[in-house]
Scaffold this motif. Structure first.
Motif, PDB file in Angstrom:
ATOM      1  N   SER A   1       0.826  -0.786  -0.421  1.00 62.22           N
ATOM      2  CA  SER A   1       0.371   0.048   0.230  1.00 62.22           C
ATOM      3  C   SER A   1       0.884   0.928  -0.272  1.00 62.22           C
ATOM      4  O   SER A   1       2.158   1.314   0.286  1.00 62.22           O
ATOM      5  CB  SER A   1      -0.783  -0.174   1.196  1.00 62.22           C
ATOM      6  OG  SER A   1      -0.129   0.424   1.970  1.00 62.22           O
TER       7      SER A   1
ATOM      8  N   LYS B   1       1.894   2.683   2.510  1.00 57.30           N
ATOM      9  CA  LYS B   1       2.577   2.864   3.850  1.00 57.30           C
ATOM     10  C   LYS B   1       3.759   3.271   3.848  1.00 57.30           C
ATOM     11  O   LYS B   1       4.583   2.742   3.085  1.00 57.30           O
ATOM     12  CB  LYS B   1       2.147   2.132   5.044  1.00 57.30           C
ATOM     13  CG  LYS B   1       0.879   1.500   5.713  1.00 57.30           C
ATOM     14  CD  LYS B   1       0.785   0.447   6.682  1.00 57.30           C
ATOM     15  CE  LYS B   1       1.310   0.677   7.612  1.00 57.30           C
ATOM     16  NZ  LYS B   1       1.085   0.094   8.304  1.00 57.30           N
TER      17      LYS B   1
ATOM     18  N   SER C   1      -1.935  -2.703   4.632  1.00 56.81           N
ATOM     19  CA  SER C   1      -2.925  -1.311   4.912  1.00 56.81           C
ATOM     20  C   SER C   1      -4.193  -1.147   4.888  1.00 56.81           C
ATOM     21  O   SER C   1      -4.982  -3.209   5.194  1.00 56.81           O
ATOM     22  CB  SER C   1      -3.016   0.115   4.055  1.00 56.81           C
ATOM     23  OG  SER C   1      -3.464   0.868   4.333  1.00 56.81           O
ATOM     24  N   GLU C   2      -5.353  -1.354   5.248  1.00 58.33           N
ATOM     25  CA  GLU C   2      -6.821  -1.489   5.606  1.00 58.33           C
ATOM     26  C   GLU C   2      -7.320  -2.150   4.670  1.00 58.33           C
ATOM     27  O   GLU C   2      -7.309  -2.444   3.281  1.00 58.33           O
ATOM     28  CB  GLU C   2      -7.869  -0.251   5.173  1.00 58.33           C
ATOM     29  CG  GLU C   2      -7.571   0.636   6.415  1.00 58.33           C
ATOM     30  CD  GLU C   2      -8.515   2.501   6.591  1.00 58.33           C
ATOM     31  OE1 GLU C   2      -9.526   1.731   5.682  1.00 58.33           O
ATOM     32  OE2 GLU C   2      -8.520   2.462   6.990  1.00 58.33           O
ATOM     33  N   GLY C   3      -7.606  -3.783   4.950  1.00 55.90           N
ATOM     34  CA  GLY C   3      -7.973  -4.919   3.919  1.00 55.90           C
ATOM     35  C   GLY C   3      -7.436  -5.400   4.311  1.00 55.90           C
ATOM     36  O   GLY C   3      -7.794  -6.882   3.018  1.00 55.90           O
TER      37      GLY C   3
ATOM     38  N   ASP D   1      -5.754  -5.514   8.768  1.00 53.84           N
ATOM     39  CA  ASP D   1      -6.537  -4.864   8.564  1.00 53.84           C
ATOM     40  C   ASP D   1      -6.652  -3.449   9.389  1.00 53.84           C
ATOM     41  O   ASP D   1      -6.370  -2.432   9.931  1.00 53.84           O
ATOM     42  CB  ASP D   1      -7.744  -4.805   9.342  1.00 53.84           C
ATOM     43  CG  ASP D   1      -8.871  -3.600   8.288  1.00 53.84           C
ATOM     44  OD1 ASP D   1      -9.168  -2.978   7.433  1.00 53.84           O
ATOM     45  OD2 ASP D   1      -9.715  -3.784   9.464  1.00 53.84           O
ATOM     46  N   GLU D   2      -5.092  -3.540   9.455  1.00 52.63           N
ATOM     47  CA  GLU D   2      -3.766  -2.202  10.530  1.00 52.63           C
ATOM     48  C   GLU D   2      -4.290  -2.272  11.407  1.00 52.63           C
ATOM     49  O   GLU D   2      -4.525  -0.767  12.108  1.00 52.63           O
ATOM     50  CB  GLU D   2      -3.656  -1.000   9.243  1.00 52.63           C
ATOM     51  CG  GLU D   2      -2.714  -0.205   9.533  1.00 52.63           C
ATOM     52  CD  GLU D   2      -2.502   1.471   8.730  1.00 52.63           C
ATOM     53  OE1 GLU D   2      -1.518   1.965   8.823  1.00 52.63           O
ATOM     54  OE2 GLU D   2      -3.130   1.665   7.496  1.00 52.63           O
ATOM     55  N   ARG D   3      -5.022  -2.889  12.341  1.00 52.44           N
ATOM     56  CA  ARG D   3      -5.329  -2.995  13.366  1.00 52.44           C
ATOM     57  C   ARG D   3      -5.150  -3.832  13.994  1.00 52.44           C
ATOM     58  O   ARG D   3      -5.223  -3.819  15.233  1.00 52.44           O
ATOM     59  CB  ARG D   3      -7.142  -3.121  13.432  1.00 52.44           C
ATOM     60  CG  ARG D   3      -8.251  -2.591  14.225  1.00 52.44           C
ATOM     61  CD  ARG D   3      -9.613  -2.345  14.206  1.00 52.44           C
ATOM     62  NE  ARG D   3      -9.742  -0.777  13.270  1.00 52.44           N
ATOM     63  CZ  ARG D   3      -9.994   0.158  14.029  1.00 52.44           C
ATOM     64  NH1 ARG D   3      -9.522  -0.202  14.928  1.00 52.44           N
ATOM     65  NH2 ARG D   3      -9.978   0.943  12.997  1.00 52.44           N
TER      66      ARG D   3
ATOM     67  N   ASP E   1      -5.230   6.983  13.761  1.00 47.89           N
ATOM     68  CA  ASP E   1      -3.933   6.373  12.773  1.00 47.89           C
ATOM     69  C   ASP E   1      -2.575   8.135  12.855  1.00 47.89           C
ATOM     70  O   ASP E   1      -2.985   8.715  12.271  1.00 47.89           O
ATOM     71  CB  ASP E   1      -4.602   6.580  11.579  1.00 47.89           C
ATOM     72  CG  ASP E   1      -4.054   5.817   9.639  1.00 47.89           C
ATOM     73  OD1 ASP E   1      -3.033   7.096  10.079  1.00 47.89           O
ATOM     74  OD2 ASP E   1      -4.583   5.158   9.542  1.00 47.89           O
TER      75      ASP E   1
ATOM     76  N   GLN F   1      -1.939   7.278  17.689  1.00 51.07           N
ATOM     77  CA  GLN F   1      -2.768   5.844  17.672  1.00 51.07           C
ATOM     78  C   GLN F   1      -2.562   5.220  18.851  1.00 51.07           C
ATOM     79  O   GLN F   1      -1.423   5.002  19.300  1.00 51.07           O
ATOM     80  CB  GLN F   1      -1.726   5.258  16.427  1.00 51.07           C
ATOM     81  CG  GLN F   1      -2.280   4.094  16.190  1.00 51.07           C
ATOM     82  CD  GLN F   1      -2.081   3.159  14.629  1.00 51.07           C
ATOM     83  OE1 GLN F   1      -2.260   4.273  13.772  1.00 51.07           O
ATOM     84  NE2 GLN F   1      -1.859   2.239  14.630  1.00 51.07           N
TER      85      GLN F   1
END
Length: 311
Positions: free
Chosen positions: A38, A40, A69-71, A99-101, A141, A152
């Motif tokens: 991504s 990033k 990254s997300e997803g 999911d960057e989470r 973020d 974050q």
């Protein structure tokens, strides 16, 4: 107790060196289409700590490892070698993020006790620890909120189990368990314009020397909160310098050995270089304080080298 003559640090074992070579080869061979790629920024996922989670070398950050990254899914693998005057630590591990989470990590630490083991009548003693880490980004973020004061924020847990070999019976007698869990809360703030990253972590722990000497003690059974701080300065997009400070508990002091197992704080100065999104190298000077000062009274300072590949 008389202080034995310091032994020269052992040379790096073949295992970590083979792993470093294998990880570098894997980074070169994996096709670009299979890697999370991504937008990033370099180094915003941190590097791998000695416990396997994403962050600095000594302390976790609120970021998730890799450049997914997300997803997206992402993964990292790493090998670390640290040598002081009397001890050596090898660590190898891997982490996966989504999911960057969310982040799941594993690591194995092998600690060569050097002259301390010999003085205790256990020559060649090595302490091993397995660590399973879980991290969940709660809010913020680091990159997208870089123009705001919102950091974050993430919460994490590290499930640890140590194998102290011939020292296990002694640790049990001192009231130390061979399993424990660290819980931490991290806040990471990136100031993008000047290229400054600041992280603060608050850790609830009972670990002695990160868990290598078990968890808790006869005099100190409860969890305590210990702060950890990191700061990094991005000199350019692929190069950062910084420092870390990790406050440690002191559960085995006092004990039947008096202050002979006193534990001191850890600190480092580091430089991290990322020639590509798939490879990063970290070199640091570390100060681990006096470890088992009744036997080896000198401060344990030395070098730290870590390599990480990201997919």
């Amino acid at each position: 107790m008389p202080h034995p003559s310091p032994a020269a640090p052992s040379t790096p074992s073949a295992g970590p060196l083979r792993l470093l070579a294998a990880l570098a080869a894997a980074a070169a061979l994996v096709p670009g289409s299979a890697l999370a790629d991504s937008g990033k920024l370099l180094l915003t996922g941190g590097v791998s700590t000695i416990e396997g989670v994403a962050g600095g070398g000594l302390t976790p950050w609120a970021v998730t490892g890799s450049y997914g990254s997300e997803g997206e899914w992402g993964a990292t693998a790493f090998a670390t070698r640290s040598v002081t005057q009397d001890y050596a630590l090898n660590v190898a591990g891997a982490a996966a993020s989504f999911d960057e989470r969310y982040e799941l990590s594993i690591a194995r630490q092998t600690f060569n006790t050097g002259p301390t083991g010999t003085a205790l009548g256990l020559p060649g003693l090595k302490l091993q620890q397995d660590i399973l880490g879980l991290k969940w980004r709660l809010a913020g973020d680091a990159v997208l909120d870089s123009d705001r004061w919102m950091p974050q924020i993430a919460v994490g847990a590290e499930f640890k189990r140590t194998d102290a070999g011939g020292l296990a019976a002694t640790l049990t007698a001192l009231g130390a368990a061979d399993q424990g869990v660290d819980i931490y809360l991290s806040a990471t703030k990136l100031f993008l314009a000047p290229g400054i990253l600041v992280n603060g972590t608050l850790r609830a722990t009972r670990a002695n020397q990160n868990g290598l000497l078990g968890f808790g003690g006869t005099e100190h059974k409860r969890y305590t909160l210990q702060p950890e701080v990191s700061i990094a300065w991005l000199l350019r997009k692929d190069l950062a310098i910084g420092a870390e400070y990790r406050v440690k508990p002191d559960n085995l002091n006092p004990s039947v050995l008096g202050s002979g197992l006193r534990e001191e704080d850890w600190k480092d100065l580091f430089v991290a270089w990322t020639p590509s999104k798939h490879l990063s190298l970290t070199l640091a000077w570390v100060d681990l304080g006096r470890i088992v000062p009744a036997v080896v009274p000198q401060r344990q300072t030395g070098a730290y080298l870590s390599a990480q590949v990201a997919f």
